[in-house]
Design a protein around this motif. Structure first.
Motif, PDB file in Angstrom:
ATOM      1  N   ALA A  39      -7.765   1.390  -5.086  1.00 50.13           N
ATOM      2  CA  ALA A  39      -6.761   0.328  -5.155  1.00 50.13           C
ATOM      3  C   ALA A  39      -6.554  -0.221  -3.752  1.00 50.13           C
ATOM      4  O   ALA A  39      -5.751   0.313  -2.982  1.00 50.13           O
ATOM      5  CB  ALA A  39      -5.461   0.873  -5.729  1.00 50.13           C
ATOM      6  N   LEU A  40      -7.273  -1.279  -3.420  1.00 47.23           N
ATOM      7  CA  LEU A  40      -7.243  -1.824  -2.056  1.00 47.23           C
ATOM      8  C   LEU A  40      -6.668  -3.229  -1.992  1.00 47.23           C
ATOM      9  O   LEU A  40      -6.788  -3.904  -0.973  1.00 47.23           O
ATOM     10  CB  LEU A  40      -8.657  -1.820  -1.462  1.00 47.23           C
ATOM     11  CG  LEU A  40      -9.296  -0.442  -1.289  1.00 47.23           C
ATOM     12  CD1 LEU A  40     -10.751  -0.577  -0.866  1.00 47.23           C
ATOM     13  CD2 LEU A  40      -8.515   0.382  -0.273  1.00 47.23           C
ATOM     14  N   GLY A  41      -6.056  -3.699  -3.074  1.00 45.53           N
ATOM     15  CA  GLY A  41      -5.486  -5.036  -3.071  1.00 45.53           C
ATOM     16  C   GLY A  41      -4.321  -5.146  -2.113  1.00 45.53           C
ATOM     17  O   GLY A  41      -3.734  -4.152  -1.675  1.00 45.53           O
ATOM     18  N   GLY A  42      -3.994  -6.401  -1.768  1.00 44.31           N
ATOM     19  CA  GLY A  42      -2.924  -6.632  -0.811  1.00 44.31           C
ATOM     20  C   GLY A  42      -1.563  -6.220  -1.324  1.00 44.31           C
ATOM     21  O   GLY A  42      -0.711  -5.752  -0.581  1.00 44.31           O
ATOM     22  N   GLY A  43      -1.331  -6.366  -2.637  1.00 42.18           N
ATOM     23  CA  GLY A  43      -0.035  -6.024  -3.195  1.00 42.18           C
ATOM     24  C   GLY A  43       1.028  -7.038  -2.840  1.00 42.18           C
ATOM     25  O   GLY A  43       0.878  -7.849  -1.931  1.00 42.18           O
ATOM     26  N   SER A  44       2.130  -7.009  -3.562  1.00 44.29           N
ATOM     27  CA  SER A  44       3.289  -7.884  -3.299  1.00 44.29           C
ATOM     28  C   SER A  44       2.883  -9.347  -3.190  1.00 44.29           C
ATOM     29  O   SER A  44       3.398 -10.105  -2.372  1.00 44.29           O
ATOM     30  CB  SER A  44       4.014  -7.451  -2.019  1.00 44.29           C
ATOM     31  OG  SER A  44       4.420  -6.107  -2.115  1.00 44.29           O
ATOM     32  N   GLY A  45       1.908  -9.754  -3.998  1.00 45.06           N
ATOM     33  CA  GLY A  45       1.488 -11.136  -4.007  1.00 45.06           C
ATOM     34  C   GLY A  45       0.555 -11.524  -2.889  1.00 45.06           C
ATOM     35  O   GLY A  45       0.175 -12.686  -2.779  1.00 45.06           O
ATOM     36  N   GLN A  46       0.170 -10.582  -2.050  1.00 46.25           N
ATOM     37  CA  GLN A  46      -0.716 -10.899  -0.935  1.00 46.25           C
ATOM     38  C   GLN A  46      -2.152 -11.024  -1.433  1.00 46.25           C
ATOM     39  O   GLN A  46      -2.644 -10.172  -2.160  1.00 46.25           O
ATOM     40  CB  GLN A  46      -0.655  -9.804   0.130  1.00 46.25           C
ATOM     41  CG  GLN A  46       0.717  -9.614   0.740  1.00 46.25           C
ATOM     42  CD  GLN A  46       0.713  -8.462   1.733  1.00 46.25           C
ATOM     43  OE1 GLN A  46      -0.311  -8.107   2.266  1.00 46.25           O
ATOM     44  NE2 GLN A  46       1.885  -7.897   1.964  1.00 46.25           N
ATOM     45  N   GLU A  47      -2.825 -12.095  -1.032  1.00 46.71           N
ATOM     46  CA  GLU A  47      -4.225 -12.267  -1.413  1.00 46.71           C
ATOM     47  C   GLU A  47      -5.138 -11.439  -0.518  1.00 46.71           C
ATOM     48  O   GLU A  47      -6.176 -10.968  -0.936  1.00 46.71           O
ATOM     49  CB  GLU A  47      -4.604 -13.750  -1.321  1.00 46.71           C
ATOM     50  CG  GLU A  47      -3.882 -14.623  -2.350  1.00 46.71           C
ATOM     51  CD  GLU A  47      -4.344 -16.055  -2.274  1.00 46.71           C
ATOM     52  OE1 GLU A  47      -5.263 -16.347  -1.475  1.00 46.71           O
ATOM     53  OE2 GLU A  47      -3.793 -16.892  -3.010  1.00 46.71           O
ATOM     54  N   ASP A  48      -4.744 -11.267   0.738  1.00 42.18           N
ATOM     55  CA  ASP A  48      -5.576 -10.583   1.710  1.00 42.18           C
ATOM     56  C   ASP A  48      -5.182  -9.115   1.777  1.00 42.18           C
ATOM     57  O   ASP A  48      -4.069  -8.768   2.159  1.00 42.18           O
ATOM     58  CB  ASP A  48      -5.406 -11.236   3.072  1.00 42.18           C
ATOM     59  CG  ASP A  48      -6.284 -10.601   4.148  1.00 42.18           C
ATOM     60  OD1 ASP A  48      -7.098  -9.719   3.792  1.00 42.18           O
ATOM     61  OD2 ASP A  48      -6.157 -10.990   5.314  1.00 42.18           O
ATOM     62  N   ALA A  49      -6.098  -8.231   1.393  1.00 40.53           N
ATOM     63  CA  ALA A  49      -5.805  -6.809   1.413  1.00 40.53           C
ATOM     64  C   ALA A  49      -5.832  -6.246   2.823  1.00 40.53           C
ATOM     65  O   ALA A  49      -5.403  -5.121   3.051  1.00 40.53           O
ATOM     66  CB  ALA A  49      -6.809  -6.061   0.537  1.00 40.53           C
ATOM     67  N   GLY A  50      -6.340  -7.009   3.773  1.00 33.22           N
ATOM     68  CA  GLY A  50      -6.421  -6.529   5.138  1.00 33.22           C
ATOM     69  C   GLY A  50      -7.520  -5.492   5.299  1.00 33.22           C
ATOM     70  O   GLY A  50      -8.413  -5.355   4.465  1.00 33.22           O
ATOM     71  N   ALA A 372       1.320  -2.153  16.625  1.00 33.21           N
ATOM     72  CA  ALA A 372       2.308  -2.844  15.796  1.00 33.21           C
ATOM     73  C   ALA A 372       1.824  -4.239  15.431  1.00 33.21           C
ATOM     74  O   ALA A 372       1.966  -4.693  14.290  1.00 33.21           O
ATOM     75  CB  ALA A 372       3.649  -2.906  16.524  1.00 33.21           C
ATOM     76  N   GLU A 373       1.215  -4.945  16.385  1.00 35.23           N
ATOM     77  CA  GLU A 373       0.734  -6.293  16.121  1.00 35.23           C
ATOM     78  C   GLU A 373      -0.519  -6.282  15.254  1.00 35.23           C
ATOM     79  O   GLU A 373      -0.705  -7.161  14.404  1.00 35.23           O
ATOM     80  CB  GLU A 373       0.479  -7.023  17.434  1.00 35.23           C
ATOM     81  CG  GLU A 373       0.073  -8.481  17.284  1.00 35.23           C
ATOM     82  CD  GLU A 373       1.100  -9.344  16.569  1.00 35.23           C
ATOM     83  OE1 GLU A 373       0.719 -10.437  16.088  1.00 35.23           O
ATOM     84  OE2 GLU A 373       2.288  -8.945  16.510  1.00 35.23           O
ATOM     85  N   LEU A 374      -1.394  -5.310  15.454  1.00 33.75           N
ATOM     86  CA  LEU A 374      -2.564  -5.180  14.581  1.00 33.75           C
ATOM     87  C   LEU A 374      -2.136  -5.033  13.131  1.00 33.75           C
ATOM     88  O   LEU A 374      -2.680  -5.688  12.225  1.00 33.75           O
ATOM     89  CB  LEU A 374      -3.408  -3.974  14.999  1.00 33.75           C
ATOM     90  CG  LEU A 374      -4.366  -4.153  16.172  1.00 33.75           C
ATOM     91  CD1 LEU A 374      -4.935  -2.804  16.599  1.00 33.75           C
ATOM     92  CD2 LEU A 374      -5.511  -5.105  15.797  1.00 33.75           C
ATOM     93  N   ILE A 375      -1.172  -4.156  12.894  1.00 26.67           N
ATOM     94  CA  ILE A 375      -0.705  -3.933  11.523  1.00 26.67           C
ATOM     95  C   ILE A 375      -0.092  -5.210  10.963  1.00 26.67           C
ATOM     96  O   ILE A 375      -0.314  -5.566   9.793  1.00 26.67           O
ATOM     97  CB  ILE A 375       0.291  -2.757  11.490  1.00 26.67           C
ATOM     98  CG1 ILE A 375      -0.446  -1.447  11.823  1.00 26.67           C
ATOM     99  CG2 ILE A 375       0.980  -2.660  10.135  1.00 26.67           C
ATOM    100  CD1 ILE A 375       0.456  -0.253  12.017  1.00 26.67           C
ATOM    101  N   ARG A 376       0.669  -5.925  11.792  1.00 28.47           N
ATOM    102  CA  ARG A 376       1.259  -7.186  11.330  1.00 28.47           C
ATOM    103  C   ARG A 376       0.181  -8.182  10.923  1.00 28.47           C
ATOM    104  O   ARG A 376       0.375  -8.967   9.997  1.00 28.47           O
ATOM    105  CB  ARG A 376       2.144  -7.777  12.434  1.00 28.47           C
ATOM    106  CG  ARG A 376       3.056  -8.901  11.948  1.00 28.47           C
ATOM    107  CD  ARG A 376       3.802  -9.544  13.096  1.00 28.47           C
ATOM    108  NE  ARG A 376       2.924 -10.341  13.929  1.00 28.47           N
ATOM    109  CZ  ARG A 376       2.517 -11.587  13.628  1.00 28.47           C
ATOM    110  NH1 ARG A 376       2.901 -12.153  12.488  1.00 28.47           N
ATOM    111  NH2 ARG A 376       1.734 -12.248  14.445  1.00 28.47           N
ATOM    112  N   ARG A 377      -0.975  -8.123  11.592  1.00 30.71           N
ATOM    113  CA  ARG A 377      -2.069  -9.047  11.283  1.00 30.71           C
ATOM    114  C   ARG A 377      -3.057  -8.482  10.255  1.00 30.71           C
ATOM    115  O   ARG A 377      -4.106  -9.074  10.017  1.00 30.71           O
ATOM    116  CB  ARG A 377      -2.813  -9.403  12.572  1.00 30.71           C
ATOM    117  CG  ARG A 377      -1.928 -10.099  13.599  1.00 30.71           C
ATOM    118  CD  ARG A 377      -2.717 -10.626  14.796  1.00 30.71           C
ATOM    119  NE  ARG A 377      -1.834 -11.043  15.877  1.00 30.71           N
ATOM    120  CZ  ARG A 377      -2.224 -11.721  16.943  1.00 30.71           C
ATOM    121  NH1 ARG A 377      -3.510 -12.064  17.082  1.00 30.71           N
ATOM    122  NH2 ARG A 377      -1.358 -12.053  17.895  1.00 30.71           N
TER     123      ARG A 377
END
Length: 422
Positions: A39-50, A372-377
């Motif tokens: 389960a690697l989807g972005g979740g919460s409506g996010q298209e980008d799973a990162g 912190a910024e990597l995770i945000r992106r």
């Protein structure tokens, strides 16, 4: 995939080459088909799973586990209730699941029991090893770079058993073993740097001096071949929520080599490891085999979630996982060199394959702000204070395009965060 930003424009030709190579490597990757099991989807409506590069702390959720666990809760617990100890196989789960983990760490069946936390199993293994060792041996060698809890537990075990702790770098263990050494407790892969220790060589040196080898496999099991039986390891412990994807707080495991099982004297004897557990007699008599490592009632919900998660390993060779792990980490190091030159980050993880686990640690003075910024992106790794960025590579669901994107994003973040002291 977005175009290189200003931070990477100077290396655009190389960047284009790296992106193309990533696509080609993913297209040829035989393990890539296993990615869809998670389960690697972005979740919460996010298209980008990162990009998820923290499987060395918490593995991703295998997609089929929620439905399997729903059956455990609704039918096995909700309908069968106490009958499930027999009818659903709850009672045999600790050894049954241990036998499923065994091939991943190079062990024959009947030597691994699942249950309790890694810390509890470290305590069992260290104290039991002092009892297995020849009399007169009063020293415990401990990996000086160990995960802190292993050190805490070893120190407590030493106080209880009258032993002395000798901390040292793992590379120095072969030369430090004496006739006073009872055992050495060593991490197979260093949690901070990702360095892979010489399990065969260290174990052989200990045995040559009459001592025992106790290995912590938390950062190696499920990422690379371990070879417990082949290398004659005495005792080993490991968690199941990292590369084995068992879920947060999933039960750990204890390996007791068959040759030691009849003398394995657990410091935590419980009714679950009694030869006649329902006899409820005041005297303790240990069960046969790996079941001696049990203590109390197994944590069935998390244990059966782990059992379901292990299905993703069906048909997977750990040697293939290791080959891809090395390819991923090689590629990441190359991408970082191209995208982020200039010394802002330096690799702590060894370049040599024989000395590398399945993570890359980068030293960076601005590590807390950078992570912190990597995770945000959308690039999720983790941090070890004060200055280590950690990236874990789980070959069953991480691809080469993930690697290229992570390195490129790191370069962008470094361009946006001023150097310390600037």
């Amino acid at each position: 995939m977005s175009e290189p930003t200003t931070a990477t424009a100077a290396t655009s030709a190389s960047a284009a080459d790296l992106a193309a190579r990533a696509r080609a490597l993913d297209a040829a990757d035989e393990l890539g088909k296993h990615r869809e099991k998670f389960a690697l989807g972005g979740g919460s409506g996010q298209e980008d799973a990162g990009v998820y590069l923290d499987g060395n702390s918490l593995g991703a959720l295998p997609a089929h586990v929620p439905a399997r666990l729903a059956d455990v809760v609704a039918r096995q617990w909700g309908e069968l209730r106490i009958r499930s100890w027999d009818e659903s196989g709850w009672w045999t789960a600790p050894e049954r699941i241990g036998d499923r983990i065994a091939p991943l760490v190079g062990a024959a069946e009947g030597q691994i029991v699942v249950g309790d936390s890694t810390s509890v199993n470290v305590f069992k293994a260290v104290v039991a090893a002092t009892r297995l060792a020849d009399g007169g041996r009063d020293e415990i060698l401990v990996d000086a770079t160990t995960f802190p809890t292993d050190g805490y537990i070893a120190e407590s075990a030493a106080r209880l058993t009258g032993h002395r702790i000798v901390p040292l770098d793992p590379a120095g263990i072969p030369g430090a073993v004496t006739d006073r050494t009872a055992l050495a407790l060593v991490n197979h892969v260093d949690y901070r740097s990702g360095r892979l220790q010489d399990l065969p060589g260290i174990t052989a040196a200990l045995h040559e001096a009459g001592a025992l080898a106790v290995w912590d496999l938390c950062h190696s099991a499920g990422a690379l071949p371990v070879g417990l039986d082949a290398h004659g390891v005495d005792l080993a412990v490991g968690c199941t929520y990292k590369y084995l994807n068992g879920g947060p707080g999933a039960p750990a495991y204890l390996y007791v080599a068959e040759r030691h099982q009849d003398r394995f004297d657990s410091p935590l004897p419980g009714w679950n490891s009694h030869a006649d557990p329902f006899g409820m007699t005041p005297g303790y008599r240990a069960a046969d085999g790996a079941a001696r490592g049990r203590v109390g009632t197994p944590d069935i919900l998390s244990m059966l979630a782990l059992e379901a998660a292990l299905d993703v390993w069906d048909g997977v060779r750990i040697e293939d996982v290791r080959a891809k792990s090395l390819a991923l980490t090689d590629f990441f190091l190359e991408c970082v060199r191209v995208y982020a030159p200039g010394g802002r980050v330096t690799a702590v993880t060894p370049e040599a394959h024989a000395e590398r686990g399945s993570q890359v640690a980068l030293r960076c003075a601005e590590a807390p702000a950078v992570m912190a910024e990597l995770i945000r992106r959308g690039v999720v790794g983790d941090l070890r204070r004060p200055d280590i960025l950690r990236f874990g590579f789980t070959p069953l669901y991480v691809g080469f395009a993930d690697v290229e994107r992570a390195a490129r994003t790191l370069a962008d973040v470094l361009a946006d965060i001023p150097p310390a002291g600037a």
